[in-house]
Design a protein around this motif. Structure first.
Motif, short mmCIF file in Angstrom:
data_model
loop_
_atom_site.label_atom_id
_atom_site.label_comp_id
_atom_site.label_asym_id
_atom_site.label_seq_id
_atom_site.Cartn_x
_atom_site.Cartn_y
_atom_site.Cartn_z
N ALA A 174 119.65 92.61 54.50
CA ALA A 174 119.43 91.75 55.66
C ALA A 174 118.37 90.70 55.33
N ILE A 175 118.37 89.63 56.12
CA ILE A 175 117.35 88.59 55.97
C ILE A 175 116.16 88.99 56.83
N SER A 176 115.02 89.20 56.19
CA SER A 176 113.84 89.64 56.93
C SER A 176 113.23 88.48 57.71
N ARG A 177 112.42 88.84 58.69
CA ARG A 177 111.74 87.81 59.48
C ARG A 177 110.86 86.93 58.61
N SER A 178 110.20 87.52 57.63
CA SER A 178 109.29 86.74 56.78
C SER A 178 110.08 85.77 55.90
N GLU A 179 111.22 86.20 55.36
CA GLU A 179 112.06 85.29 54.57
C GLU A 179 112.54 84.13 55.43
N LEU A 180 113.01 84.44 56.62
CA LEU A 180 113.53 83.41 57.51
C LEU A 180 112.43 82.44 57.91
N ALA A 181 111.27 82.95 58.22
CA ALA A 181 110.15 82.08 58.62
C ALA A 181 109.79 81.10 57.51
N GLU A 182 109.83 81.57 56.27
CA GLU A 182 109.50 80.70 55.12
C GLU A 182 110.52 79.58 54.98
N VAL A 183 111.80 79.90 55.13
CA VAL A 183 112.84 78.87 55.03
C VAL A 183 112.74 77.88 56.18
N LEU A 184 112.46 78.36 57.37
CA LEU A 184 112.36 77.46 58.52
C LEU A 184 111.20 76.48 58.40
N ALA B 147 124.86 86.28 54.81
CA ALA B 147 123.71 86.76 55.59
C ALA B 147 122.80 85.60 55.98
N TRP B 148 122.57 84.68 55.04
CA TRP B 148 121.70 83.55 55.33
C TRP B 148 122.32 82.62 56.38
N LEU B 149 123.61 82.35 56.26
CA LEU B 149 124.27 81.50 57.25
C LEU B 149 124.22 82.14 58.62
N ASP B 150 124.47 83.44 58.69
CA ASP B 150 124.40 84.14 59.98
C ASP B 150 123.00 84.04 60.58
N ALA B 151 121.98 84.23 59.74
CA ALA B 151 120.60 84.17 60.24
C ALA B 151 120.25 82.76 60.71
N LEU B 152 120.67 81.75 59.97
CA LEU B 152 120.36 80.37 60.34
C LEU B 152 121.12 79.96 61.60
N ILE B 153 122.33 80.47 61.77
CA ILE B 153 123.08 80.18 63.01
C ILE B 153 122.29 80.69 64.22
N SER B 154 121.76 81.89 64.10
CA SER B 154 121.03 82.49 65.21
C SER B 154 119.77 81.71 65.55
N HIS B 155 119.22 81.00 64.57
CA HIS B 155 117.96 80.28 64.78
C HIS B 155 118.15 78.77 64.65
N GLY B 156 119.39 78.29 64.78
CA GLY B 156 119.65 76.86 64.62
C GLY B 156 118.91 75.99 65.60
N ASN B 157 118.71 76.51 66.82
CA ASN B 157 118.02 75.70 67.83
C ASN B 157 116.52 75.60 67.58
N GLU B 158 116.03 76.26 66.52
CA GLU B 158 114.62 76.13 66.15
C GLU B 158 114.40 75.05 65.10
N ILE B 159 115.49 74.48 64.59
CA ILE B 159 115.39 73.43 63.57
C ILE B 159 115.16 72.09 64.27
N PRO B 160 114.06 71.41 63.98
CA PRO B 160 113.77 70.14 64.66
C PRO B 160 114.90 69.13 64.46
N ILE B 161 115.21 68.37 65.47
CA ILE B 161 116.29 67.40 65.37
C ILE B 161 116.00 66.37 64.29
N ASP B 162 114.73 66.01 64.10
CA ASP B 162 114.44 65.02 63.07
C ASP B 162 114.62 65.57 61.65
N ALA B 163 114.81 66.89 61.54
CA ALA B 163 115.10 67.50 60.24
C ALA B 163 116.57 67.87 60.09
N ALA B 164 117.36 67.61 61.13
CA ALA B 164 118.76 68.07 61.13
C ALA B 164 119.58 67.42 60.04
#
Length: 475
Positions: free
Chosen positions: A184-194, A224-241
């Motif tokens: 699974a993608i851990s919270r810490s891994e996801l936070a670093e990518v975000l 796994a990464w795509l699934d995790a990013l889908i769940s948190h897509g609304n946290e990606i700033p629009i200027d970084a989209a």
């Protein structure tokens, strides 16, 4: 002289109140944000099992050991509930653990009419007398089951993923390993990518590396990464989209692997997950004009497989193939009308170049771009000429046999596993080529191929599926 006397039985509400205080101390504070959900789970699944101070002590001791191992990676309310079942209702716990696809993915459609509830009871609650109580608790854990035991259909599976609920297939195993699932993608891994979503090279490299990392179930960490990013897509700033999506699109061809094709009761592949990702990042967060500008810029240099996929989606929204279907509402479209036309022109230029250079035949998921090419051409002669040349080449025949073989997964009401069946996807083939010439060349090639080789297997399966279709129709 000693006098024996009985101590009064503690009032259950007092025991429960003290237990809640102990849980609060173990987890470092339940907090207002999750209090309602946690207490709902406590009263549904924990409190009914705690009858004495000894029960409470046993539960508290266990939680103090198991919670630190998964803290931050699971939902607190769900975890205290499944822990109660592990300690006090082991048969239910084992049934849940051993039937992940059932509890996370099943719907009424997977059972014969009126047999779903009884089937669920026989699998999940075979030795339980008070089934109604445990049905209610399980529905809180797995809302999908309410459609089978009751009549309410719950949506929002994306929320289960984001909240790391037990009902999420992506996080289910963490609850039973008593440790963070290494797949699974851990919270810490996801936070670093975000933190670095505007770095398109980093996003592309992340997915390209992840697709080489095979998980225990045979899928890759790209899924796994795509699934995790889908769940948190609304946290990606629009200027970084734009750079973020450009990075994801750049890796689309490489991550589109068979290993991540959903099976059984699920559906989806990594191209579809990238589409869900862009929806999560852009839809309902941008105006049509802003979204269109971002997508057109992000997809311009994307691999042809993804360019074709997005072009087909955008075109279908405005020009449905089904004449009875209305175009999507303007604000729900991916691109403006003008940018949809521009995307079509980019696709035509790219696919024409790929055909001339010889790279098109090796493009994954070739069928859809080929049909799209023909759909956009006023005169389909270039496509038919290209196909006529390809069906005279042995190597290309093998590729086309693979591409025109699709698969379905079916399961009878008596089986616990799904079985794959081959289908010959030849409907509309005459719009691309001479089907009889194609078939005759495949039959001749089959006789020349080494028996047992991958090429012989691909051609043989396709021809067999085509023959079945002739006899039974397109099922």
């Amino acid at each position: 002289m000693q006098v024996a006397f009985e101590l009064p039985t503690p009032i259950s509400t007092d025991v429960h109140r003290i237990l809640v205080a102990n849980i609060d101390a173990i987890v470092g504070g339940i907090g207002d944000k999750r209090l309602v959900h946690v207490m709902n789970m406590f009263h549904a699944a924990v409190a009914p099992e705690i009858r004495t101070p000894r029960d409470a002590t046993r539960y508290t001791n266990a939680l103090s050991i198991t919670w630190p191992a998964v803290e931050g990676e699971v939902d607190l309310g769900d975890f205290i509930a499944i822990e109660a079942m592990r300690l006090f209702q082991p048969s239910i716990y084992r049934a849940i653990r051993d039937n992940q696809s059932l509890v996370c993915e099943a719907t009424r459609d997977h059972f014969k009419k009126d047999e779903g509830a009884a089937r669920l009871d026989s699998i999940l609650l075979p030795k339980i007398e008070n089934r109604k109580h445990y049905r209610d608790a399980l529905v809180r854990l797995f809302p999908r089951l309410d459609a089978i035991w009751g009549s309410t259909v719950h949506g929002g599976s994306g929320r289960y993923d984001k909240d790391r609920r037990l009902a999420s297939s992506r996080h289910f195993q963490t609850y039973f390993r008593m440790s963070i699932d290494p797949d699974a993608i851990s919270r810490s891994e996801l936070a670093e990518v975000l933190k670095h979503v505007s770095n398109e090279e980093r996003i592309a490299a992340l997915l390209r590396t992840a697709v080489t990392q095979v998980r225990r179930d045979g899928t890759t960490r790209a899924m796994a990464w795509l699934d995790a990013l889908i769940s948190h897509g609304n946290e990606i700033p629009i200027d970084a989209a734009e750079p973020f999506l450009r990075g994801a699109f750049a890796a689309a061809g490489e991550v589109n692997v068979d290993a991540d094709q959903a099976k059984g009761w699920s559906f989806g592949n990594n191209l579809l997950r990238i589409r869900w990702l862009l929806n999560s990042v852009l839809m309902e967060r941008t105006s049509l004009e802003e979204r269109s500008r971002i997508l057109l810029a992000a997809v311009r240099d994307a691999p042809l497989v993804w360019l074709g996929n997005l072009t087909a989606s955008a075109w279908e929204q405005r020009h449905p193939a089904d004449q009875d279907k209305r175009p999507k509402a303007e604000d729900d479209c991916l691109l403006t009308d003008a940018d949809t036309d521009a995307l079509r022109d980019i696709f035509l230029e790219r696919i024409t170049t790929a055909a001339a250079e010889g790279s098109l035949i090796n493009m994954p998921d070739l069928m859809r771009p080929l049909y799209l090419w023909g759909h956009f051409l006023a005169d389909d002669t270039p496509l038919r000429d290209w196909m006529a040349d390809r069906i005279e080449e042995d190597a290309s025949l093998v590729v086309l046999a693979n591409e025109f073989t699709s698969h379905s997964w079916g399961q009878s009401s008596d089986d616990l596993v799904s079985v794959r069946s081959d289908r010959a996807a030849v409907s509309g083939l005459d719009g691309l080529m001479d089907p009889e010439r194609f078939r005759a060349n495949l039959v001749a090639l089959q006789a020349r191929l080494e028996e047992g080789s991958d090429a012989a297997d691909a051609v043989g399966r396709f021809l067999k599926a085509w023959e079945y279709r002739d006899e039974h129709g397109d099922w």
